[in-house]
Design a protein around this motif. Structure first.
Motif, PDB file in Angstrom:
ATOM      1  N   ALA A   1       7.698  11.881 119.077  1.00 21.74           N
ATOM      2  CA  ALA A   1       7.260  11.505 118.016  1.00 21.74           C
ATOM      3  C   ALA A   1       8.005  11.021 117.160  1.00 21.74           C
TER       4      ALA A   1
ATOM      5  N   ALA B   1       0.001  17.302 118.382  1.00 20.46           N
ATOM      6  CA  ALA B   1       0.678  16.854 118.524  1.00 20.46           C
ATOM      7  C   ALA B   1       0.499  17.116 116.546  1.00 20.46           C
TER       8      ALA B   1
ATOM      9  N   PRO C   1      -1.207   7.855 120.870  1.00 20.05           N
ATOM     10  CA  PRO C   1      -1.094   9.283 121.027  1.00 20.05           C
ATOM     11  C   PRO C   1      -0.703   9.979 122.730  1.00 20.05           C
TER      12      PRO C   1
ATOM     13  N   TYR D   1       9.113  18.658 105.921  1.00 18.10           N
ATOM     14  CA  TYR D   1       9.644  19.661 106.416  1.00 18.10           C
ATOM     15  C   TYR D   1      10.022  20.626 105.614  1.00 18.10           C
ATOM     16  N   GLU D   2      10.280  20.296 104.315  1.00 20.24           N
ATOM     17  CA  GLU D   2      10.580  21.486 102.986  1.00 20.24           C
ATOM     18  C   GLU D   2       9.029  21.795 102.452  1.00 20.24           C
TER      19      GLU D   2
ATOM     20  N   ALA E   1      -0.232   7.876 115.019  1.00 21.71           N
ATOM     21  CA  ALA E   1      -0.988   7.846 115.856  1.00 21.71           C
ATOM     22  C   ALA E   1      -1.869   6.967 117.091  1.00 21.71           C
TER      23      ALA E   1
ATOM     24  N   PRO F   1       6.124   3.882 111.025  1.00 13.04           N
ATOM     25  CA  PRO F   1       4.963   3.880 112.021  1.00 13.04           C
ATOM     26  C   PRO F   1       3.821   4.969 111.864  1.00 13.04           C
TER      27      PRO F   1
ATOM     28  N   ARG G   1      15.075  19.929 109.468  1.00 12.14           N
ATOM     29  CA  ARG G   1      14.242  20.976 110.472  1.00 12.14           C
ATOM     30  C   ARG G   1      13.954  20.120 112.005  1.00 12.14           C
TER      31      ARG G   1
ATOM     32  N   VAL H   1      -0.275   8.600 105.445  1.00 13.34           N
ATOM     33  CA  VAL H   1       0.021   8.066 106.708  1.00 13.34           C
ATOM     34  C   VAL H   1       0.858   9.243 107.232  1.00 13.34           C
ATOM     35  N   VAL H   2       0.945   9.140 108.494  1.00 11.11           N
ATOM     36  CA  VAL H   2       1.607  10.585 109.797  1.00 11.11           C
ATOM     37  C   VAL H   2       2.992   9.409 109.412  1.00 11.11           C
ATOM     38  N   LEU H   3       4.426   9.811 109.492  1.00 14.46           N
ATOM     39  CA  LEU H   3       5.554   9.495 109.464  1.00 14.46           C
ATOM     40  C   LEU H   3       6.312  10.122 110.807  1.00 14.46           C
ATOM     41  N   GLU H   4       6.054  11.202 111.134  1.00 22.19           N
ATOM     42  CA  GLU H   4       6.073  11.960 112.384  1.00 22.19           C
ATOM     43  C   GLU H   4       5.485  13.543 112.912  1.00 22.19           C
ATOM     44  N   THR H   5       5.529  13.532 113.957  1.00 25.08           N
ATOM     45  CA  THR H   5       4.885  14.397 114.365  1.00 25.08           C
ATOM     46  C   THR H   5       5.818  15.591 115.004  1.00 25.08           C
ATOM     47  N   SER H   6       4.809  16.783 115.400  1.00 23.91           N
ATOM     48  CA  SER H   6       5.551  17.226 116.422  1.00 23.91           C
ATOM     49  C   SER H   6       4.494  18.462 117.363  1.00 23.91           C
ATOM     50  N   SER H   7       5.714  19.074 119.026  1.00 20.61           N
ATOM     51  CA  SER H   7       4.525  19.948 119.185  1.00 20.61           C
ATOM     52  C   SER H   7       4.364  21.405 119.233  1.00 20.61           C
TER      53      SER H   7
ATOM     54  N   ASP I   1      -4.757  10.761 112.681  1.00 19.92           N
ATOM     55  CA  ASP I   1      -6.061  10.987 113.913  1.00 19.92           C
ATOM     56  C   ASP I   1      -4.347  10.870 114.427  1.00 19.92           C
ATOM     57  N   THR I   2      -3.867  12.482 114.890  1.00 19.43           N
ATOM     58  CA  THR I   2      -2.551  12.503 115.852  1.00 19.43           C
ATOM     59  C   THR I   2      -3.128  12.536 117.430  1.00 19.43           C
ATOM     60  N   ALA I   3      -2.550  12.495 118.898  1.00 23.81           N
ATOM     61  CA  ALA I   3      -3.053  12.870 119.938  1.00 23.81           C
ATOM     62  C   ALA I   3      -2.788  14.940 119.686  1.00 23.81           C
ATOM     63  N   ARG I   4      -3.727  15.035 120.788  1.00 25.78           N
ATOM     64  CA  ARG I   4      -3.672  16.376 120.745  1.00 25.78           C
ATOM     65  C   ARG I   4      -2.740  17.451 121.186  1.00 25.78           C
TER      66      ARG I   4
ATOM     67  N   ALA J   1       9.022   8.075 115.059  1.00 23.79           N
ATOM     68  CA  ALA J   1       9.585   7.061 114.404  1.00 23.79           C
ATOM     69  C   ALA J   1      10.464   6.977 113.222  1.00 23.79           C
TER      70      ALA J   1
ATOM     71  N   ASP K   1      12.001  16.137 119.959  1.00 26.12           N
ATOM     72  CA  ASP K   1      10.352  15.370 119.601  1.00 26.12           C
ATOM     73  C   ASP K   1      10.057  14.313 119.523  1.00 26.12           C
TER      74      ASP K   1
ATOM     75  N   GLU L   1      -3.972  13.365 127.399  1.00 28.55           N
ATOM     76  CA  GLU L   1      -3.827  14.982 127.393  1.00 28.55           C
ATOM     77  C   GLU L   1      -3.660  15.405 128.150  1.00 28.55           C
TER      78      GLU L   1
END
Lengths: 742, 357
Positions: free
Chosen positions: A74, B285, A89, B249-250, A86, A83, A67, B296-302, B280-283, A78, A72, A92
């Motif tokens: 980040a 994300a 970051p 993602y699932e 955060a 990692p 998926r 713990v956050v391992l991946e983020t997406s916008s 605590d991720t960036a706005r 990762a 992307d 903004e």
């Protein structure tokens, strides 16, 4: 058996499959799927001989998907490690906080050799400004080498540049050192030179346009705080971007709450009628996310009103459906009443300083300065009384022959003054008398219009330091007093409209023109400060309807024929036109009757001056909207009827402008033309009303007003009086002779 | 009771079940998500009815066809409904039962190289048919939904290995069985869909399975965030070997489906919401993959679709009104965009308080 066919099949699927090969050779999303076997009831596609094999005997892989989107950042960073997203970051996003122009939002023009534009640059509390930019373009007639635009921020010159944006809008960056938190005044001075010509025409041809949506400060969106001032600033910036502020709701919000929100948000830009549409909360995203919006949500036990950050980083005012209007005060205080044009006290001279314009300086080859003022609603002089302007002025030496100053009252020129021959000094005060009947109750306009030809006209103007013309602030206007008299006039009601109600006729469709005009006009509910002469009666109201809802508005007293009204407001009536066309070719009794009626109407028109009946008045006019005072005895009630071609924004703007425009709606009805001008219908036969006792002192003026209103009736009345007097005299003479004879 | 009478009564039952949501809305006129649906349709639905996931080699899946069918039925888009249905029947109906092959590849020598099914795709497809029967006034669709439900129950509902008698919704007809237990994907367990399918088709196993799915997910949430995949054994749940044990993602669909099913305060929803709140991720994300145990956050997406998911979870577990869900956009891949649309639909049908702001 299963173990015999399974390996080749797996190999075939995973290795031979082009998809699988692609997955192995390229860094693409992997869909790890090996053929699964042993499905109950499934026919094998290849060598599978026993599709019903028990699943637990098969080392199969379940359907699985990748998926994650490549690219992307980040996620890519990762992938495969441990990692913490955060830790790095993303910065903004930076946004432009558009400046606010005094004249409106969007593209604003300053034209002339010495043009000027005032802007407000807003820096939200605590925000660090990255840049201050101006987006501008010029007319092709501007001579770059001898022209300059100067930027003055909070009284300090911060930069200047030669204008050369001829192909389109260009952006200029300015230093930010002088910016401070809150509102900053940015003045742009356009020193324009025409490439070829000099003169009044050339003045119009040199201009600079500023796009407020591209002008302002750039800052990090994350620096916006949820403070009330930040919200107001952000709403203002959003309005200035021209995008409007959406009022987001899941269903149909309470109209009263919507009107309240519009009134308060519109108060941030009084008179500019920003777009504040109600939008579904499920509307897809547009091209540009809004900096600020309002969301109407169901009631909870939480705070009824609060400010939150939108997912895009902007601010949203979250208002619960049941919130009391007072709950909005912290974030959106009720707008203060506007100061309208000065009310002149008849009988007392009013200087230009008193009227708010102060001293006037003109620097252009063509320049017009309007000074608006008001007269009491019950002031009325229609006969030969004189008003006077005492003008103290001077003009530059050596202006070419033909230079003129036109002094106008409500667009009628009352004096034409030469601006040559006596330049370089202040001239003695010049009394300029003019007929007081040029003035009207309510709004009036005094104008000074200077025209200075080029010398020579076919070369660029030489630089001129200082003004071409100066008019002292001591110059004054004297208006004679009048008895308290009134004519039918919707002007005062319109002026005071903000303190009352404005609403679409009940039941009108949400997406109708009436609803759209209502939405716009709700923002003009920022009232003007009322005067002592304002009525004590009911608050003024405006009902907005379109042609589909005519049955819901009381128009009977006006004598409007529905078909005529629809035709005047844009509904095609081919049948009617055909009937008229056919009728015109047949000489018939009805035609004779029409001719007789016309003759009678002309005779009646002499006796009763004013416009013909509204039906007939409309018959040879076409407009986009009609503003009506249905009942003259209830002047505080107005109805706005929208035609088929009415553009909501244009109609709303015309109504707003008409509130303080001497050429705005008056009388009992006014038709809005396609070009945005109003034509007023003044009903015939409705005489002025005297609102004070008739005395010897005011009798002459009152009689003069009536005589001016209808000379025919006045003469007839006098004739009757004279006849009665003569008759009485004759009776007296006859009787005294009889007694003497005895 | 003969089959037709059963279907008629089922039709009425599901209509009343759905009366508070999509159906009632459809009856009143335009569905509020119609505009968003039109945008989605333009971006991801081919004219022939194929829902395209470009990120996955332009593939189509029974899952995406099922999602599309459900959405089309919900907003009352009969043309789209019929095209999706026609394409799916022509291209994924490769099995002797009434289930669908799980994937169709456009550039493969064999478009359907694997005839295994994906149970969530079949479940959503049946659910879409049932909704279509009501919103499009076509009761005959219930027949087909019943066929799918019957075969799906037979192939993909298994007893829990722990002997508790609970029913487990397995991810496919085959491939889930391990030596010591069953592999499951908790995000395939959609209680609301199961209940509406059961009510409409009379396949009562789905009603039981819905309740048991909620309980199984509760058990999983006791140990942290719900994982993408898990193996259920007699002695408890263990990570499924070779499969994602993260909350990724699932599993991000688990809170969505629970909220949609009226389980707003379910432990899994609360855990997911707390993890989003703590991240605590960036706005801009949004966490998309989290460590199941630590959060713990391992991946983020916008992609805004994931942000919408988080916004809904955060709202339902708070007492405030208004959810910080971005406006729907197709400037994102198929998967987050579809989750985005379904999140809005779930909010609209189940949590009016959390209207997007």
């Amino acid at each position: 058996m299963i173990r015999r066919w399974l390996p080749p099949l797996l190999v075939g699927a995973v290795v031979m499959s082009p998809v699988a090969r692609a997955q192995e050779t390229a860094d693409e999303p992997v869909i790890d799927l090996s053929p699964l076997l042993g499905l109950e009831g499934v026919q094998p596609t290849d060598e599978a001989e026993d599709p019903a094999a028990p699943a637990d005997e098969i080392d199969a892989v379940l359907p699985d998907y990748s998926r994650r989107a490549p690219g992307d950042a980040a996620a890519d960073a990762a992938a495969g490690e441990e990692p913490d997203a955060a830790e790095a970051p993303e910065p903004e996003p930076q946004v432009l906080f558009p400046a606010v122009a005094n004249g409106g939002f969007g593209i604003q023009r300053m034209s002339g050799e010495h043009a000027r534009m005032e802007l407000r640059v807003i820096v939200p509390p605590g925000a660090d400004v990255e840049a201050l930019t101006v987006s501008y373009r010029n007319s092709i007639n501007v001579l770059t080498a001898e022209s300059q635009i100067t930027a003055i921020l909070n009284g300090v010159e911060i930069g200047s540049w030669a204008p050369n944006a001829f192909a389109g809008f260009e952006t200029v960056s300015l230093p930010t050192d002088e910016l401070r938190s809150g509102s900053n005044e940015l003045i742009l001075l356009g020193d324009h030179r025409h490439r070829i010509f000099c003169g009044p025409d050339a003045t119009f041809e040199v201009w600079t346009e500023v796009d407020t949506a591209g002008t302002g400060v750039t800052l990090d969106l994350g620096q916006l705080s949820a403070q009330s001032q930040s919200l107001a600033d952000t709403l203002l910036a959003q309005l200035s971007s021209g995008g409007g502020v959406p009022l987001v709701a899941a269903g149909t919000p309470d109209p009263a709450l919507v009107a309240e929100l519009r009134r308060r948000i519109g108060g941030l830009m009084p008179g500019l009628l920003p777009d504040l549409p109600v939008e579904s909360a499920y509307t897809p995203a547009g091209e540009t996310p809004s900096l600020a919006r309002v969301a109407i949500v169901p009631d909870t036990e939480g705070p009824p009103v609060e400010v939150r950050r939108t997912p895009e980083g902007g601010l949203v005012l979250v208002v619960e459906e049941g919130a009391e209007p007072s709950a909005l005060d912290t974030f959106l205080p009720l707008p203060e009443a506007r100061t309208g044009p000065t009310l002149v006290d008849p009988g007392q001279p009013a200087s230009l300083d008193d009227l708010g314009s102060g001293a006037i300086e003109m620097r252009e080859r063509y320049e017009r300065v309007d000074v608006d003022f008001r007269l009491p609603r019950d002031w009325l002089l229609m006969s030969s009384q004189k008003a006077q302007i005492d003008l103290t002025y001077g003009y530059a030496a050596d202006l070419p022959e033909g230079s003129l100053l036109l002094v106008k009252v409500n667009d009628t020129t009352v004096r034409l003054l030469p601006l040559f021959g006596q330049g370089g000094e202040v001239l003695p005060t010049l009394p300029i008398g003019f007929p007081a009947r040029l003035l009207s109750p309510g709004m009036n306009r005094l104008s000074f219009e200077a025209v200075v030809p080029g010398d020579p006209p076919d070369l660029p103007c030489p630089p001129v330091d200082g003004p071409i013309l100066a008019i002292s602030g001591d110059s004054s206007l004297s208006v004679p007093p009048s008895p308290r008299m009134r004519r039918i006039d919707m002007g005062p009601t319109l002026y005071e409209l903000g303190s009352g109600t404005i609403e679409a006729v009940p039941g009108v469709a949400e997406n109708s023109r009436a609803a759209a005009v209502d939405a716009r006009l709700a923002t003009l509910a920022t009232p003007y400060r009322l005067d002592a002469d304002a009525g004590d009666g009911p608050a003024p109201s405006l009902v907005i309807a379109d042609l589909t809802r005519l049955d819901d508005v009381p128009l009977g007293a006006v004598g409007l024929d529905r078909m005529r009204l629809e035709t005047a407001l844009g509904v095609a009536r081919p049948d009617l036109e055909e009937d008229i066309a056919e009728g015109s070719t047949v000489w018939s009794l009805s035609r004779l009757s029409d001719a007789a009626r016309t003759l009678w109407q002309r005779i009646a028109g002499i006796a009763r001056p004013g416009d013909p009946p509204l039906d007939r008045w409309l018959s040879d006019r076409q407009g986009t909207a009609l503003l009506v005072m249905p009942r003259p005895d209830v002047p505080e009630e107005l109805v706005l009827i929208l035609g088929q071609r009415a553009d909501p924004a244009t109609v709303a703007a015309a109504v707003e402008k008409g509130r303080t425009d001497p050429d705005g709606p008056g009388g009992q009805a006014a038709l809005l033309n396609a070009d945005g001008t109003w034509e007023t219908w003044q009903p015939a036969g409705v005489a002025p009303v005297l609102e004070e006792p008739l005395t010897i002192r005011n009798a002459r003026i009152v009689a003069g007003n009536y005589a001016s209103w209808s000379p025919f009736i006045y003469v007839a009345l006098l004739t009757v009086l004279v006849s009665i007097s003569v008759l009485l005299g004759l009776i007296f003479v006859v009787r005294t002779r009889e007694s003497r004879n005895r | 009771m003969n089959r037709r009478r059963l279907l008629q009564s089922s039709f009425g039952a599901v209509a009343s079940l759905m009366a508070g949501g999509a159906l009632a809305q459809a009856g009143r006129g335009t569905h509020p998500l119609t505009a968003a649906w039109e945008v989605w349709k333009a971006a991801y639905l081919e004219p022939d009815g194929r829902v395209v996931d470009r990120l996955q080699q332009g593939a189509s899946h029974s899952e995406s066809q099922g999602y599309g069918l459900l959405l089309a039925a919900t907003v009352g888009d009969e043309a789209a409904f019929d095209s999706i249905n026609a394409w799916t029947m022509s291209n994924l109906r490769m099995r002797p039962d009434h289930l669908f092959a799980w994937r169709w590849l456009p550039d493969s020598a064999t478009n359907v190289p694997d005839r295994n099914n994906a149970s969530d795709g079949d479940l959503f497809y049946a659910w879409g048919l049932i909704r279509g029967a009501v919103t499009l006034q076509r009761p005959e669709l219930i027949d087909r939904a019943t066929d799918i439900a019957t075969d799906l129950a037979a192939a993909c509902i298994q007893p829990h290995p722990d002997g508790s008698g609970r029913l487990v919704f397995t991810p496919a007809a085959g491939g889930f069985q391990r030596d010591e237990g069953l592999i499951v994907n908790p995000s395939y367990m959609m209680p609301l869909a199961m209940r509406e399918v059961a009510a409409s088709t009379g396949v009562s196993a789905f009603a039981r399975c819905a309740d048991d799915s909620v309980r199984i997910i509760t058990d999983l949430a006791q140990g942290g965030l719900v994982p993408d995949w898990i193996e259920l054994r007699p002695g408890g749940a263990v990570p499924a070997e070779g499969m994602s044990n993260e909350n990724g993602y699932e599993a991000m669909r688990v809170p969505l489906f629970l909220v949609w099913s009226g389980q707003q305060q379910h432990l899994a929803v609360r855990r997911q919401s707390a993890a989003y709140a703590d991240a605590d991720t960036a706005r801009g994300a949004t966490p998309t993959v989290l460590d199941r145990g630590t959060g713990v956050v391992l991946e983020t997406s916008s992609d805004p679709g994931y942000s919408a998911l988080a916004g809904l979870s955060l709202c339902v577990t708070s007492t405030r009104a208004g959810a910080l869900m971005p406006r729907f956009s197709t400037r994102q891949p198929y998967y987050p965009a579809t989750l985005h649309l379904m999140t809005l639909l779930a909010q609209f049908e189940a949590v009016s308080r959390c209207v997007p702001i």
